[in-house]
Design a protein around this motif. Structure first.
Motif, PDB file in Angstrom:
ATOM      1  N   ILE A  21       0.830  -1.208   0.000  1.00  0.00           N
ATOM      2  CA  ILE A  21       0.000   0.000   0.000  1.00  0.00           C
ATOM      3  C   ILE A  21       0.860   1.253   0.000  1.00  0.00           C
ATOM      4  CG2 ILE A  21      -1.594   1.364   1.427  1.00  0.00           C
ATOM      5  CD1 ILE A  21      -2.800  -1.396   2.302  1.00  0.00           C
ATOM      6  N   PHE A  22       1.919   1.240   0.806  1.00  0.00           N
ATOM      7  CA  PHE A  22       2.779   2.417   0.918  1.00  0.00           C
ATOM      8  C   PHE A  22       3.990   2.348  -0.008  1.00  0.00           C
ATOM      9  CE2 PHE A  22       0.326   2.665   4.849  1.00  0.00           C
ATOM     10  CZ  PHE A  22      -0.103   3.984   4.778  1.00  0.00           C
ATOM     11  N   LEU A  23       3.814   1.603  -1.115  1.00  0.00           N
ATOM     12  CA  LEU A  23       4.772   1.593  -2.220  1.00  0.00           C
ATOM     13  C   LEU A  23       6.200   1.302  -1.768  1.00  0.00           C
ATOM     14  CD1 LEU A  23       3.317   4.773  -3.960  1.00  0.00           C
ATOM     15  CD2 LEU A  23       2.719   2.374  -4.405  1.00  0.00           C
ATOM     16  N   ASP A  24       6.332   0.289  -0.927  1.00  0.00           N
ATOM     17  CA  ASP A  24       7.635  -0.133  -0.398  1.00  0.00           C
ATOM     18  C   ASP A  24       8.338   1.003   0.353  1.00  0.00           C
ATOM     19  OD1 ASP A  24       7.328  -2.715  -1.476  1.00  0.00           O
ATOM     20  OD2 ASP A  24       8.137  -2.054  -3.395  1.00  0.00           O
ATOM     21  N   TYR A  25       7.556   1.960   0.808  1.00  0.00           N
ATOM     22  CA  TYR A  25       8.066   3.100   1.585  1.00  0.00           C
ATOM     23  C   TYR A  25       9.100   3.917   0.795  1.00  0.00           C
ATOM     24  CZ  TYR A  25       5.897   0.169   5.111  1.00  0.00           C
ATOM     25  OH  TYR A  25       5.013  -0.622   5.802  1.00  0.00           O
ATOM     26  N   GLN A  26       8.996   3.871  -0.522  1.00  0.00           N
ATOM     27  CA  GLN A  26       9.944   4.600  -1.365  1.00  0.00           C
ATOM     28  C   GLN A  26       9.510   6.069  -1.463  1.00  0.00           C
ATOM     29  OE1 GLN A  26      10.882   2.662  -5.070  1.00  0.00           O
ATOM     30  NE2 GLN A  26      10.703   0.646  -4.122  1.00  0.00           N
ATOM     31  N   PRO A  27      10.340   6.978  -0.982  1.00  0.00           N
ATOM     32  CA  PRO A  27       9.967   8.393  -0.905  1.00  0.00           C
ATOM     33  C   PRO A  27       9.509   8.995  -2.231  1.00  0.00           C
ATOM     34  CG  PRO A  27      12.075   8.016   0.180  1.00  0.00           C
ATOM     35  CD  PRO A  27      11.686   6.738  -0.477  1.00  0.00           C
ATOM     36  N   GLU A  28      10.220   8.728  -3.297  1.00  0.00           N
ATOM     37  CA  GLU A  28       9.866   9.335  -4.586  1.00  0.00           C
ATOM     38  C   GLU A  28       8.527   8.816  -5.101  1.00  0.00           C
ATOM     39  OE1 GLU A  28      11.035  11.953  -6.476  1.00  0.00           O
ATOM     40  OE2 GLU A  28      12.044  12.260  -4.560  1.00  0.00           O
ATOM     41  N   LYS A  29       8.292   7.523  -4.959  1.00  0.00           N
ATOM     42  CA  LYS A  29       7.011   6.965  -5.395  1.00  0.00           C
ATOM     43  C   LYS A  29       5.868   7.556  -4.573  1.00  0.00           C
ATOM     44  CE  LYS A  29       8.243   2.446  -7.261  1.00  0.00           C
ATOM     45  NZ  LYS A  29       8.044   0.988  -7.100  1.00  0.00           N
ATOM     46  N   LEU A  30       6.071   7.651  -3.273  1.00  0.00           N
ATOM     47  CA  LEU A  30       5.030   8.217  -2.417  1.00  0.00           C
ATOM     48  C   LEU A  30       4.783   9.690  -2.738  1.00  0.00           C
ATOM     49  CD1 LEU A  30       5.993   6.521   0.949  1.00  0.00           C
ATOM     50  CD2 LEU A  30       3.842   6.223  -0.291  1.00  0.00           C
ATOM     51  N   ARG A  31       5.833  10.413  -2.988  1.00  0.00           N
ATOM     52  CA  ARG A  31       5.705  11.844  -3.294  1.00  0.00           C
ATOM     53  C   ARG A  31       4.909  12.060  -4.583  1.00  0.00           C
ATOM     54  NH1 ARG A  31       7.912  15.654  -6.276  1.00  0.00           N
ATOM     55  NH2 ARG A  31       9.510  14.373  -7.217  1.00  0.00           N
ATOM     56  N   LYS A  32       5.092  11.192  -5.560  1.00  0.00           N
ATOM     57  CA  LYS A  32       4.445  11.346  -6.863  1.00  0.00           C
ATOM     58  C   LYS A  32       3.038  10.753  -6.912  1.00  0.00           C
ATOM     59  CE  LYS A  32       8.792  11.343  -9.401  1.00  0.00           C
ATOM     60  NZ  LYS A  32       9.635  10.624 -10.364  1.00  0.00           N
ATOM     61  N   THR A  33       2.636  10.052  -5.869  1.00  0.00           N
ATOM     62  CA  THR A  33       1.346   9.364  -5.864  1.00  0.00           C
ATOM     63  C   THR A  33       0.300  10.209  -5.152  1.00  0.00           C
ATOM     64  OG1 THR A  33       2.467   7.228  -5.853  1.00  0.00           O
ATOM     65  CG2 THR A  33       0.167   7.245  -5.171  1.00  0.00           C
ATOM     66  N   ASP A  34      -0.849  10.324  -5.778  1.00  0.00           N
ATOM     67  CA  ASP A  34      -1.969  11.036  -5.156  1.00  0.00           C
ATOM     68  C   ASP A  34      -2.423  10.238  -3.933  1.00  0.00           C
ATOM     69  OD1 ASP A  34      -4.581  12.013  -4.516  1.00  0.00           O
ATOM     70  OD2 ASP A  34      -4.756  12.801  -6.553  1.00  0.00           O
ATOM     71  N   SER A  35      -2.637  10.912  -2.831  1.00  0.00           N
ATOM     72  CA  SER A  35      -3.033  10.220  -1.595  1.00  0.00           C
ATOM     73  C   SER A  35      -4.332   9.456  -1.776  1.00  0.00           C
ATOM     74  CB  SER A  35      -3.155  11.207  -0.437  1.00  0.00           C
ATOM     75  OG  SER A  35      -4.132  12.188  -0.736  1.00  0.00           O
ATOM     76  N   LYS A  36      -5.197   9.897  -2.675  1.00  0.00           N
ATOM     77  CA  LYS A  36      -6.449   9.182  -2.938  1.00  0.00           C
ATOM     78  C   LYS A  36      -6.165   7.776  -3.479  1.00  0.00           C
ATOM     79  CE  LYS A  36      -8.959  13.381  -3.867  1.00  0.00           C
ATOM     80  NZ  LYS A  36      -9.485  14.266  -4.901  1.00  0.00           N
ATOM     81  N   ASP A  37      -5.082   7.629  -4.254  1.00  0.00           N
ATOM     82  CA  ASP A  37      -4.726   6.322  -4.794  1.00  0.00           C
ATOM     83  C   ASP A  37      -4.247   5.387  -3.677  1.00  0.00           C
ATOM     84  OD1 ASP A  37      -5.367   7.139  -7.357  1.00  0.00           O
ATOM     85  OD2 ASP A  37      -3.318   7.795  -7.796  1.00  0.00           O
ATOM     86  N   ILE A  38      -3.596   5.928  -2.677  1.00  0.00           N
ATOM     87  CA  ILE A  38      -3.150   5.110  -1.552  1.00  0.00           C
ATOM     88  C   ILE A  38      -4.341   4.716  -0.693  1.00  0.00           C
ATOM     89  CG2 ILE A  38      -1.794   5.112   0.600  1.00  0.00           C
ATOM     90  CD1 ILE A  38       0.248   6.864  -0.902  1.00  0.00           C
ATOM     91  N   ILE A  39      -5.237   5.640  -0.445  1.00  0.00           N
ATOM     92  CA  ILE A  39      -6.417   5.383   0.379  1.00  0.00           C
ATOM     93  C   ILE A  39      -7.312   4.332  -0.266  1.00  0.00           C
ATOM     94  CG2 ILE A  39      -8.565   6.411   1.261  1.00  0.00           C
ATOM     95  CD1 ILE A  39      -6.930   9.034   1.554  1.00  0.00           C
ATOM     96  N   ASN A  40      -7.413   4.338  -1.585  1.00  0.00           N
ATOM     97  CA  ASN A  40      -8.303   3.428  -2.293  1.00  0.00           C
ATOM     98  C   ASN A  40      -7.666   2.097  -2.666  1.00  0.00           C
ATOM     99  OD1 ASN A  40     -10.514   5.204  -2.256  1.00  0.00           O
ATOM    100  ND2 ASN A  40      -9.659   6.336  -3.974  1.00  0.00           N
ATOM    101  N   THR A  41      -6.472   1.815  -2.141  1.00  0.00           N
ATOM    102  CA  THR A  41      -5.803   0.557  -2.424  1.00  0.00           C
ATOM    103  C   THR A  41      -6.566  -0.573  -1.753  1.00  0.00           C
ATOM    104  OG1 THR A  41      -3.673   1.664  -2.519  1.00  0.00           O
ATOM    105  CG2 THR A  41      -3.631  -0.719  -2.213  1.00  0.00           C
ATOM    106  N   ASN A  42      -6.780  -1.639  -2.490  1.00  0.00           N
ATOM    107  CA  ASN A  42      -7.480  -2.811  -1.924  1.00  0.00           C
ATOM    108  C   ASN A  42      -6.513  -3.846  -1.487  1.00  0.00           C
ATOM    109  OD1 ASN A  42     -10.067  -1.771  -2.312  1.00  0.00           O
ATOM    110  ND2 ASN A  42     -10.029  -2.386  -4.448  1.00  0.00           N
TER     111      ASN A  42
END
Length: 97
Positions: free
Chosen positions: A76-97
């Protein structure tokens, strides 16, 4: 009450409540992190993000459900990779199944 007696009582209480505290403590990674730090390991931003996210999720919540879902959380948190998290809309993380 002396510290040794307090520790023994605490260990007995945890054991009587079926809490495997030694296993849980090692499973948290704190012992390993302490050893790494003592050996000069330089923790990465990714390491710090993982710790921060897990700390926030576990605040005022039992650890066991979180521990049981560490692999899912990593995804869900993209392997905790800072750049991936920075570029990802928080809505996409919240809606992860």
């Amino acid at each position: 009450m002396d510290p040794k007696t307090i520790l023994e009582k605490l260990e007995n209480t945890l054991k009587n409540n079926d809490i495997e505290f030694k296993k849980d403590i090692e499973g948290l990674g704190q012992v390993d992190a302490t050893e790494k730090r003592s050996n000069g390991y330089q923790f990465t931003l990714q390491d710090h993000l993982r710790g921060l996210i897990l700390a926030l999720l576990s605040n005022q919540h039992p650890w066991k459900p979180i521990a049981n879902n560490l692999d899912n959380l990593e995804t869900i948190f993209l392997d905790y990779q800072p750049e991936k998290l920075r570029k990802t809309d928080s809505k996409d993380i919240i809606n992860t199944n």
